[in-house]
Design a protein around this motif. Structure first.
Motif, PDB file in Angstrom:
ATOM      1  N   UNK A 143       0.825  -6.304 -10.692  1.00  0.00           N
ATOM      2  CA  UNK A 143       2.130  -7.091 -11.150  1.00  0.00           C
ATOM      3  C   UNK A 143       3.240  -6.886 -10.445  1.00  0.00           C
ATOM      4  N   UNK A 144       3.453  -5.482 -10.271  1.00  0.00           N
ATOM      5  CA  UNK A 144       4.610  -4.941  -9.947  1.00  0.00           C
ATOM      6  C   UNK A 144       4.626  -5.112  -8.317  1.00  0.00           C
ATOM      7  N   UNK A 145       3.639  -4.751  -7.829  1.00  0.00           N
ATOM      8  CA  UNK A 145       3.294  -5.044  -6.262  1.00  0.00           C
ATOM      9  C   UNK A 145       3.444  -6.162  -5.794  1.00  0.00           C
ATOM     10  N   UNK A 146       2.957  -7.349  -6.763  1.00  0.00           N
ATOM     11  CA  UNK A 146       3.214  -8.631  -6.327  1.00  0.00           C
ATOM     12  C   UNK A 146       4.808  -9.067  -6.468  1.00  0.00           C
ATOM     13  N   UNK A 147       5.540  -8.620  -7.203  1.00  0.00           N
ATOM     14  CA  UNK A 147       6.734  -8.958  -7.425  1.00  0.00           C
ATOM     15  C   UNK A 147       7.717  -8.062  -6.414  1.00  0.00           C
ATOM     16  N   UNK A 148       7.299  -7.028  -5.784  1.00  0.00           N
ATOM     17  CA  UNK A 148       7.952  -6.624  -4.636  1.00  0.00           C
ATOM     18  C   UNK A 148       7.326  -7.106  -3.364  1.00  0.00           C
ATOM     19  N   UNK A 201      -7.635 -10.511   1.010  1.00  0.00           N
ATOM     20  CA  UNK A 201      -7.832 -11.006   2.221  1.00  0.00           C
ATOM     21  C   UNK A 201      -7.452 -10.075   3.425  1.00  0.00           C
ATOM     22  N   UNK A 202      -6.522  -9.029   3.234  1.00  0.00           N
ATOM     23  CA  UNK A 202      -6.366  -8.083   4.348  1.00  0.00           C
ATOM     24  C   UNK A 202      -6.866  -6.705   4.058  1.00  0.00           C
ATOM     25  N   UNK A 203      -7.234  -6.477   2.703  1.00  0.00           N
ATOM     26  CA  UNK A 203      -7.802  -5.234   2.488  1.00  0.00           C
ATOM     27  C   UNK A 203      -9.446  -5.343   2.118  1.00  0.00           C
ATOM     28  N   UNK A 204      -9.889  -6.630   1.994  1.00  0.00           N
ATOM     29  CA  UNK A 204     -11.454  -6.807   1.577  1.00  0.00           C
ATOM     30  C   UNK A 204     -11.898  -6.119   0.297  1.00  0.00           C
ATOM     31  N   UNK A 205     -10.819  -5.974  -0.560  1.00  0.00           N
ATOM     32  CA  UNK A 205     -11.029  -5.602  -1.856  1.00  0.00           C
ATOM     33  C   UNK A 205      -9.905  -6.133  -2.931  1.00  0.00           C
ATOM     34  N   UNK A 206     -10.238  -6.512  -4.096  1.00  0.00           N
ATOM     35  CA  UNK A 206      -9.662  -6.665  -5.222  1.00  0.00           C
ATOM     36  C   UNK A 206      -8.387  -5.440  -5.291  1.00  0.00           C
ATOM     37  N   UNK A 207      -6.980  -6.218  -5.363  1.00  0.00           N
ATOM     38  CA  UNK A 207      -5.756  -4.899  -5.670  1.00  0.00           C
ATOM     39  C   UNK A 207      -6.177  -3.965  -6.641  1.00  0.00           C
ATOM     40  N   UNK A 208      -6.528  -4.519  -7.828  1.00  0.00           N
ATOM     41  CA  UNK A 208      -6.766  -3.509  -9.014  1.00  0.00           C
ATOM     42  C   UNK A 208      -8.055  -2.409  -8.630  1.00  0.00           C
ATOM     43  N   UNK A 209      -9.009  -2.989  -7.833  1.00  0.00           N
ATOM     44  CA  UNK A 209     -10.042  -2.025  -7.636  1.00  0.00           C
ATOM     45  C   UNK A 209      -9.427  -0.986  -6.571  1.00  0.00           C
ATOM     46  N   UNK A 247       0.719  -1.011  -0.168  1.00  0.00           N
ATOM     47  CA  UNK A 247       0.074   0.014   0.070  1.00  0.00           C
ATOM     48  C   UNK A 247       0.798   1.427   0.001  1.00  0.00           C
ATOM     49  N   UNK A 248       2.167   1.349   0.945  1.00  0.00           N
ATOM     50  CA  UNK A 248       2.773   2.342   0.928  1.00  0.00           C
ATOM     51  C   UNK A 248       3.479   2.543  -0.411  1.00  0.00           C
ATOM     52  N   UNK A 249       3.843   1.340  -1.037  1.00  0.00           N
ATOM     53  CA  UNK A 249       4.597   1.819  -2.645  1.00  0.00           C
ATOM     54  C   UNK A 249       3.444   2.104  -3.353  1.00  0.00           C
ATOM     55  N   UNK A 250       2.433   1.747  -3.491  1.00  0.00           N
ATOM     56  CA  UNK A 250       1.191   2.284  -4.342  1.00  0.00           C
ATOM     57  C   UNK A 250       0.846   3.868  -4.066  1.00  0.00           C
ATOM     58  N   UNK A 251       0.901   4.202  -2.784  1.00  0.00           N
ATOM     59  CA  UNK A 251       0.654   5.643  -2.496  1.00  0.00           C
ATOM     60  C   UNK A 251       1.816   6.368  -3.089  1.00  0.00           C
ATOM     61  N   UNK A 252       3.035   5.732  -3.146  1.00  0.00           N
ATOM     62  CA  UNK A 252       4.250   6.476  -3.495  1.00  0.00           C
ATOM     63  C   UNK A 252       4.553   6.768  -5.129  1.00  0.00           C
ATOM     64  N   UNK A 253       3.820   5.434  -5.715  1.00  0.00           N
ATOM     65  CA  UNK A 253       3.994   5.379  -7.243  1.00  0.00           C
ATOM     66  C   UNK A 253       2.783   5.156  -7.587  1.00  0.00           C
ATOM     67  N   UNK A 254       1.979   6.242  -8.098  1.00  0.00           N
ATOM     68  CA  UNK A 254       0.737   6.326  -8.142  1.00  0.00           C
ATOM     69  C   UNK A 254       0.154   5.174  -9.581  1.00  0.00           C
ATOM     70  N   UNK A 255       1.299   5.093 -10.226  1.00  0.00           N
ATOM     71  CA  UNK A 255       0.967   4.567 -11.492  1.00  0.00           C
ATOM     72  C   UNK A 255       1.273   2.942 -11.663  1.00  0.00           C
ATOM     73  N   UNK A 256       1.704   2.573 -10.460  1.00  0.00           N
ATOM     74  CA  UNK A 256       2.223   1.239 -10.464  1.00  0.00           C
ATOM     75  C   UNK A 256       0.989   0.034 -10.658  1.00  0.00           C
ATOM     76  N   UNK A 257       1.391  -1.051 -11.104  1.00  0.00           N
ATOM     77  CA  UNK A 257       0.352  -2.168 -11.400  1.00  0.00           C
ATOM     78  C   UNK A 257       0.372  -3.416 -10.373  1.00  0.00           C
TER      79      UNK A 257
END
Length: 276
Positions: free
Chosen positions: A171-176, A190-198, A159-169
């Motif tokens: 797949x990149x989050x999974x790799x990280x 399971x942790x957010x209660x929402x699909x990551x893309x959404x 989540x922190x990475x997505x906030x910092x790099x707003x265009x991240x996808x």
């Protein structure tokens, strides 16, 4: 007289709770809800609040991740304390899968948690706000005591990475996170209660709100670029999906406001706004 108070949590809870939001008002204007990326625990001792379909909102409830806007219709005064959690902050407090909260308002009385029901009764019969906050903090501190979860940290970092790099996808989050794509999607949901893309859509929308909050006259093309949208039409489409309005319509009817990207590291600071 309307009073809105924001109280920031004590240090041990600052990684879990963004702030406590206290609202006391006799204003009966409609209230819009939008996807915020955060889950709320709400204690409301005022009049009934109804959804647009006429169904009553519970008085004491947990509100899950929202994927679309909604409208609440007040029928009396509002007297509310809301615990606004960080995206993963409620996890130690739940006794059921977080997916069950998706687009839901779950009545505390329907949750199998004796301590939570006891907290509800304590707040129901206590008028002093500071005492109520103390009750809430004691409840939360007991919940987080000894809490440890390795994948919790992985998803938090995502989540922190997505906030910092707003265009991240995704797949990149999974790799990280050092997880396979499908495994990451399952764990994230399971942790957010929402699909990551959404959820990434919600983050981009919240980024747009935050930028407009500080620069409401920003050119829409520049806003779209800053928030990772393909172009202006993509921004308008997403904004309409999240709020029911285009950006220009939204700006003409209300002030944009987002706490998702705000500085929420301040501890024990109380900010009060009075409207007379």
């Amino acid at each position: 007289m309307n009073k809105t108070t924001i109280i920031y949590p004590s240090a041990p809870l600052s990684s879990y709770v963004k702030y406590y939001w206290i609202v006391k008002t006799k204003d009966t204007n409609n209230i819009q809800t939008i996807p915020s990326g955060c889950i709320h625990l709400v204690f409301h001792k005022g009049g009934d609040l109804c959804f647009s379909n006429g169904k009553k909102q519970p008085k004491f409830f947990i509100r899950g991740q929202l994927s679309s806007p909604g409208v609440l219709l007040p029928s009396g005064n509002i007297d509310m304390i809301a615990v606004v959690f960080h995206p993963l902050g409620i996890i130690p407090c739940l006794t059921f899968p977080i997916n069950e909260l998706y687009n839901q308002y779950i009545d505390i009385d329907d949750i199998e948690d004796t301590k939570l029901k006891e907290l509800k009764e304590m707040i129901l019969h206590e008028e002093n706000v500071c005492s109520c906050i103390k009750f809430i903090e004691n409840f939360l501190l007991e919940k987080i005591n000894g809490f440890a979860d390795y994948n919790y940290t992985r998803i938090f970092n995502s989540i922190q990475l997505a906030k910092k790099h707003i265009q991240i996808g995704v797949s990149d989050l999974a790799d990280n996170a050092c997880l396979g794509y499908r495994h990451f999607k399952r764990e994230f949901s399971r942790y957010l209660g929402m699909d990551p893309k959404e959820y990434l859509r919600v983050i981009r929308f919240q980024k747009a709100l935050y930028i407009l909050q500080n620069n409401p006259r920003l050119d829409m093309a520049d806003l779209a670029y800053s928030c990772g949208f393909y172009d202006n039409s993509h921004l308008v489409k997403e904004f309409r999906w999240m709020t029911g309005y285009t950006p220009s319509e939204y700006l003409s009817s209300r002030n944009p406001h987002s706490t998702f990207f705000s500085d929420d590291c301040r501890i024990n600071y109380i900010k009060t706004r009075w409207n007379k």
